[in-house]
Design a protein around this motif. Structure first.
Motif, mmCIF file in Angstrom:
data_model
loop_
_atom_site.group_PDB
_atom_site.id
_atom_site.type_symbol
_atom_site.label_atom_id
_atom_site.label_comp_id
_atom_site.label_asym_id
_atom_site.label_seq_id
_atom_site.Cartn_x
_atom_site.Cartn_y
_atom_site.Cartn_z
ATOM 1 N N ARG B 223 0.845 -1.188 0.000
ATOM 2 C CA ARG B 223 0.000 0.000 0.000
ATOM 3 C C ARG B 223 0.884 1.244 0.000
ATOM 4 O O ARG B 223 1.554 1.533 0.995
ATOM 5 N N TYR B 227 -2.978 5.056 -1.605
ATOM 6 C CA TYR B 227 -4.054 4.115 -1.249
ATOM 7 C C TYR B 227 -4.365 4.117 0.246
ATOM 8 O O TYR B 227 -5.207 3.354 0.701
ATOM 9 N N ARG B 228 -3.642 4.962 1.000
ATOM 10 C CA ARG B 228 -3.852 4.967 2.451
ATOM 11 C C ARG B 228 -5.292 5.325 2.811
ATOM 12 O O ARG B 228 -5.882 6.214 2.213
ATOM 13 N N GLN B 230 -7.900 3.608 2.292
ATOM 14 C CA GLN B 230 -8.895 2.861 1.512
ATOM 15 C C GLN B 230 -9.153 1.498 2.147
ATOM 16 O O GLN B 230 -8.263 0.913 2.746
ATOM 17 N N SER B 231 -10.368 1.001 1.972
ATOM 18 C CA SER B 231 -10.646 -0.353 2.447
ATOM 19 C C SER B 231 -9.848 -1.342 1.605
ATOM 20 O O SER B 231 -9.432 -1.027 0.475
ATOM 21 N N THR B 234 -11.430 -2.012 -1.846
ATOM 22 C CA THR B 234 -11.207 -0.952 -2.831
ATOM 23 C C THR B 234 -9.762 -0.970 -3.334
ATOM 24 O O THR B 234 -9.516 -0.981 -4.546
ATOM 25 N N TYR B 235 -8.829 -0.976 -2.380
ATOM 26 C CA TYR B 235 -7.409 -0.942 -2.736
ATOM 27 C C TYR B 235 -6.996 -2.162 -3.564
ATOM 28 O O TYR B 235 -6.382 -2.044 -4.627
ATOM 29 N N GLU B 238 -8.413 -2.214 -7.099
ATOM 30 C CA GLU B 238 -7.702 -1.275 -7.966
ATOM 31 C C GLU B 238 -6.373 -1.878 -8.445
ATOM 32 O O GLU B 238 -6.031 -1.782 -9.633
#
Lengths: 281, 281
Positions: B223, B227-228, B230-231, B234-235, B238
């Motif tokens: 991460r 992306y910090r 984010q669930s 979601t992360y 992506e």
């Protein structure tokens, strides 16, 4: 149970209690009959079927079969796919699970989660908030049928299952019925979506649902001719797509098969009820 | 183990056996220490910790806690969401499950399913066939950390977990490592996708993976700053989208959390490893 005071009433009460115990014993024996008839059981053991029946249940509840515990867990977590029968060595384990109380406890805990989820949402005034329920082994239990099929050790037999379903005698799964009633009470539209063939089983299924207390649902959607041969994922995704296009918001989706809960428009939240007896692709 | 013939060698062998037994006992005591320190255990029982340690494991393996069995099953089937700690009454059950052998058996059976699935597909010559592995409690085990956290009875503590992860001492989960090696051997590109923070834990994670034998993977994706917060769904969705856009075909996707396996581009097949100790949204 109230213990009566007069000696006459006492005698009647004793008789009644004895009768109840006999009925319960008979019920347990009925449920466990499948195993004593199973191929895997040595013939010389058949004569001890009564005491064995209870032993089998206790053995299985205690989870003494590590492989079968792993197998059942893998089934429920959708890691085991496309299986046609349960492993023969897990007959006793699955039987114990299904009739020994753990199956019912598992369902109750899942339905509790559905209530907790329900508490967090409010249906809107437009009456388009929906929940979806599968039918077989979600609303109605086929446990009495699968008992004869050695709890899934015997492969699926469509003719025999049809005969069973036409009788319309599948009992309601009570925690699911309670959730169903609650949802209708608070204003949700409940859709029952089943892969059962509409032409062959339409009347029997509707009768069975109603005679078990499933009344007040919005629609019972069965597999019509155009969906024959489709996988459950494809067919049920298509039905849900139509509901969403009609404006329904699918909040909850409950089924005993992962194929009830996968694909498209699966709903805001899904609930997988346990079923270690068969797999529907 | 070979029993030696000479009396001198015999004495040495006895000493060695004794040493091994002592080490094993110590190991079991270490693993069970969390429980004897638990709030729920009356103080006067602390003095019997040695014999209790084994009793606890046996009790739990026998699955004598119907509620905890239901709870664990609900977690694995994704019916229980958003929980922060395990129910205190299930401490012994979860401990027994994690250290008593069933956790390892469950993982082994799931990895067997991955091999069976693998047998049915052939990677193409373009070298774009991919598998995705999560890191924590998929490749590397944090069991030694969660033992101190009473197997998940204590809430997640990011600072303490970071301290643990920086040590880089998480052991490999062996059946997963074997599958990982097999995949690389037959030509798949393996991507390790983790929610661990790249800046804080990048070096330690890479070191840990390599010192445990995870070598030859295509990329370790951690991460990064963007992306910090984010669930995981979601992360990770992506990240998978980017891989698919780069032309990779994701065949298998393995993780201990449902959030590793849900969302978009989840892969042709997902494998949910057990984890009753914590929930990642």
């Amino acid at each position: 149970m109230v213990v009566p005071s007069s000696s006459k009433a006492m005698a009647a009460w004793k008789k009644e209690t004895l009768m109840m115990m006999m009925i319960m014993t008979l019920f347990i024996l009925m449920l466990t009959k499948g195993v004593t008839e199973a191929k895997g059981v040595p013939k010389n053991r058949k004569h001890h079927s009564k005491s064995r029946a209870l032993t089998i249940i206790n053995e299985s509840i205690s989870g003494g079969e590590p492989y079968c515990l792993s197998w059942r867990m893998a089934v429920e977590a959708n890691n085991m796919r496309g299986w046609r029968t349960i492993p023969t060595q897990c007959l006793r384990h699955v039987q114990g699970y299904m009739v020994g109380g753990q199956y019912y406890r598992d369902i109750s805990l899942i339905i509790d989660q559905a209530y907790a989820y329900l508490d967090g949402i409010d249906p809107l005034a437009d009456a388009m908030d929906a929940w979806i329920f599968d039918v077989d082994d979600t609303c109605l239990s086929n446990l009495f049928y699968y008992r004869v099929k050695r709890f899934g050790c015997d492969p699926y037999n469509p003719t025999e299952f049809k005969t069973w379903a036409l009788r319309g005698e599948s009992p309601a799964i009570q925690p699911v019925l309670r959730l169903f009633n609650k949802l209708i009470e608070v204003g949700y539209k409940v859709f029952l979506v089943t892969g059962r063939d509409e032409e062959a089983l339409g009347d029997a299924t509707l009768d069975n649902l109603v005679n078990q207390g499933f009344v007040g649902f919005e629609r019972l959607i069965m597999r019509s001719a155009k969906y024959r041969g489709q996988s459950a994922i494809t067919y049920k995704s298509e039905i849900r797509r139509q509901l969403v296009e009609q404006g329904y918001r699918i909040w909850g989706n409950i089924g005993d098969q992962w194929s009830d809960l996968q694909g498209n428009f699966t709903g805001d939240r899904t609930f997988k009820l346990p079923n270690p007896m068969y797999f529907v692709p």
